[in-house]
Design an enzyme around this catalytic site. Structure first.
Site, PDB file in Angstrom:
ATOM      1  N   GLY A  11      57.501   6.275-152.956  1.00 18.74           N
ATOM      2  CA  GLY A  11      58.176   5.237-152.201  1.00 18.74           C
ATOM      3  C   GLY A  11      59.580   4.913-152.640  1.00 18.74           C
ATOM      4  N   GLY A  12      60.245   5.797-153.406  1.00 22.03           N
ATOM      5  CA  GLY A  12      61.628   5.557-153.774  1.00 22.03           C
ATOM      6  C   GLY A  12      61.781   4.271-154.561  1.00 22.03           C
TER       7      GLY A  12
ATOM      8  NE  ARG B   8      64.374  12.136-162.131  1.00 21.28           N
ATOM      9  CZ  ARG B   8      64.337  11.799-160.849  1.00 21.28           C
ATOM     10  NH1 ARG B   8      63.382  12.266-160.063  1.00 21.28           N
ATOM     11  NH2 ARG B   8      65.248  10.980-160.339  1.00 21.28           N
TER      12      ARG B   8
ATOM     13  CB  SER C 279      62.867   8.605-161.998  1.00 21.30           C
ATOM     14  OG  SER C 279      61.675   8.495-161.245  1.00 21.30           O
ATOM     15  CB  SER C 280      61.980   4.138-158.814  1.00 21.05           C
ATOM     16  OG  SER C 280      63.297   3.683-158.653  1.00 21.05           O
TER      17      SER C 280
ATOM     18  CG  ASN D 254      65.625  13.055-153.750  1.00 18.26           C
ATOM     19  OD1 ASN D 254      65.289  11.935-154.114  1.00 18.26           O
ATOM     20  ND2 ASN D 254      66.769  13.302-153.142  1.00 18.26           N
TER      21      ASN D 254
ATOM     22  CB  THR E 281      57.549  10.564-154.457  1.00 20.24           C
ATOM     23  OG1 THR E 281      58.956  10.774-154.503  1.00 20.24           O
ATOM     24  CG2 THR E 281      57.032  10.342-155.858  1.00 20.24           C
TER      25      THR E 281
END
Length: 598
Positions: free
Chosen positions: A502-503, A131, A481-482, A430, A410
């Site tokens: 997909g955020g 990350r 983050s997801s 992002n 992503t």
């Protein structure tokens, strides 16, 4: 600075021998296409989720990505004797060329690795955290205006949003520690390098994204010269995207390793471009960046073992939390996607996302109560609060700030090799094309990932979501983050490999796929294609895909849910290991997704 190695990981497993199934035929879904680098047919754009996905079944191994050329590169590595990590590294560099809006050298991501038992050594599960990190000179008020209010322009449209890139460090660390030893870094970068030099046709997802993001790319001359024509129009159909500067950067990394990126002239150009755009990044930030090996978070669900990403991803923690809540419902009752069962899933989602907002952040900086959040007794208590006959308003769950969400730029990769090694990898810039800024003459697009920090309590990010103090900006901190790259094991061997872009929808997308496959007993392709539901606590609404039946929507509304019919939810490129072979499902919610086996 952060440590690079978790001491409990056994690195005697890092060089794993493999025997390729030479001569095995490629197994392809629907259509056979020409060799890498030539124009390929593309799938139609999907404004709604697919009603049907064609599965691909193969006897030995499988690669599923969001871009066909990258998939072919990965499967070629497996056929030549590489393992799943070798293939993932080759794919990671390839999508930096072929999927520039999401694949990257100037962004970051996470890799979940399962190494099968070998030479008397037990199986190993490990994650690679690459990350992006904030520069050392990052203060909590970095994204505030003089009045103390959040200024979204700073995090989304200026260099202040650029995090120190992690992809090169992460991919090279994964290869060093867990590659088969049969390929050098240069050999795995070579296919990407060739595509950057020769060019790729502008079509499909690339064509769509360039047209959509032309204003973003036009702001920077270094980007416009690559992605736009002389008159400022985006490259169009029948054009080639040729990236000689990116090829030069790939060549330097191939020969010098990550040092070329973090210490050499490439680093100088990244810092110069970032600072010219307003960043506080320095050479020392790049030089001190580390990819980190972390122990995965682990859970169990109806006889399966779940292994997924720990913080600074919230994905694994809250996937397991939701599964723990749902496991308490009878498998005989919870066996179909009925409105009553979707209601239970939605209520579990809301509880987990409320916890995400309050507790989750970079665990190297803030204390995250992981053990409690993924414990069965905690899930029992949460489950007891669910009303089967009525939804619970978000305001009644917990006061606080809802979660941040990554951009939709992503991408996810799933790989299984013939020896049972598996990789789930999710990477991101992002927003589409990140900041839109190519660093000087490097050809490398830079991210705007620091927008994933909570600029201030209650301040929305690019997707209308706000966050809490645990995810505030800070020196060298990694934004929450997801991303949820996940491997599901049965009796110690991979059963499912999945993840998604997909955020904020990523975690629920993975949950939807696994519930469809495990509880609702859908074959993998049907589990991936099925309509998805998503509730992230705030805003207080359920987002459903357009193909969810109208009668189901009405039933959810009768339970008190505010239902919003939204856009498609992620592209969950997934693999299942079955008695009939390894099955790949390319999620055609993303144009160009492709599964290939051998």
């Amino acid at each position: 600075m952060r440590k690079t190695v978790m001491t409990s990981i056994d690195f005697h497993l890092t060089r794993r021998g493999m025997i390729a199934a030479l001569g095995a035929a490629f197994v392809v879904a629907a259509v056979v296409v020409p060799a890498i680098g030539l124009a390929q047919p593309t799938a139609p754009s999907t404004a709604a989720p697919p009603a049907h996905i064609v599965p691909v079944t193969a006897p030995h191994g499988m690669v599923v990505t969001q871009e066909e050329r990258a998939t072919r590169i990965g499967i070629d590595i497996l056929r030549r004797g590489g393992n799943a990590v070798d293939a993932a590294v080759a794919v990671g560099f390839a999508i930096a060329v072929t999927l520039p809006r999401a694949g990257n050298l100037g962004g970051g991501g996470f890799m979940m690795v399962h190494l099968a038992p070998h030479d008397g050594q037990a199986a190993t599960d490990v994650t690679v955290d690459f990350r992006e990190a904030a520069p050392r000179d990052t203060s909590p008020d970095v994204f505030l205006d003089p009045n103390g209010a959040a200024d979204p322009h700073k995090s989304r449209d200026s260099g202040l949003g650029i995090g120190v890139p992690g992809s090169v460090a992460g991919l090279t660390l994964a290869l060093e520690r867990f590659g088969s030893g049969k390929f050098t870094l240069a050999e795995l970068i070579a296919p990407a390098l060739a595509l950057a030099r020769a060019g790729i046709p502008v079509e499909g997802d690339l064509l769509d994204s360039l047209q959509r993001e032309q204003p973003r790319l036009a702001r920077f001359p270094s980007s416009a010269k690559i992605f736009l024509k002389a008159d400022g129009a985006p490259l169009g159909a029948h054009d080639l995207l040729v990236q000689p500067d990116l090829a030069s950067s790939l060549d330097a990394i191939a020969h010098e390793g990550p040092r070329a990126f973090y210490f050499g002239p490439i680093a100088d150009e990244i810092v110069a471009a970032a600072r010219a755009a307003g960043s506080h990044m320095t050479r020392l930030d790049l030089e001190r960046y580390d990819a980190i090996l972390r122990e995965p978070v682990r859970g169990t669900y109806r006889g399966y073992d779940i292994v997924s990403m720990p913080p600074p991803s919230s994905g694994g923690v809250h996937l397991i939390e939701m599964l723990n809540i749902l496991e308490g419902f009878s498998p005989h009752e919870f066996a179909s996607p009925s409105p009553a069962n979707l209601h239970l899933m939605i209520e579990a989602m809301k509880l987990a996302y409320a916890d995400r907002a309050k507790f989750l952040g970079d665990s190297d900086v803030v204390k995250v109560p992981i053990a409690r959040l993924i414990s069965k007794p905690y899930a029992d208590a949460l489950r007891a609060s669910i009303d089967r006959h009525r939804t619970r308003p978000a305001r009644d769950i917990r006061a606080g700030g809802p979660p941040q969400a990554e951009g939709h730029d992503t991408t996810h990769v799933s790989i299984v090799d013939e020896h049972g090694n598996a990789v789930a990898m999710t990477t991101s810039l992002n927003l589409n094309y990140g900041l839109g800024l190519v660093a000087g003459s490097t050809g490398i697009l830079l991210n705007d990932t620091l927008d994933d920090f909570a600029a201030a309590p209650g301040a929305p990010n690019a997707f209308g979501l706000v966050g809490g103090a645990a995810n505030a900006p800070g020196p060298s901190k990694r934004p929450l983050s997801s991303m949820t790259p996940t491997i599901v094991l049965k009796d110690g061997a991979p059963a499912f490999v999945t993840g998604a872009p997909g955020g904020s929808h990523i975690i629920t997308t993975v949950l939807d796929v696994l519930i469809n496959a495990i509880d609702f007993k859908k074959p993998l392709a049907e589990a991936v294609a099925a309509p998805r539901v998503h509730d992230q606590w705030l805003p207080d609404e359920v987002v459903v895909e357009p193909t969810l039946p109208a009668r189901t929507i009405r039933a959810l509304e009768a339970l008190g849910h505010k239902v919003h019919i939204g856009r498609t939810s992620g592209s969950a490129n997934s693999i299942a290991v079955t008695p009939a072979g390894v099955v790949g499902a390319a999620d055609t919610r993303a144009k160009g997704a492709f599964a290939l086996g051998y």
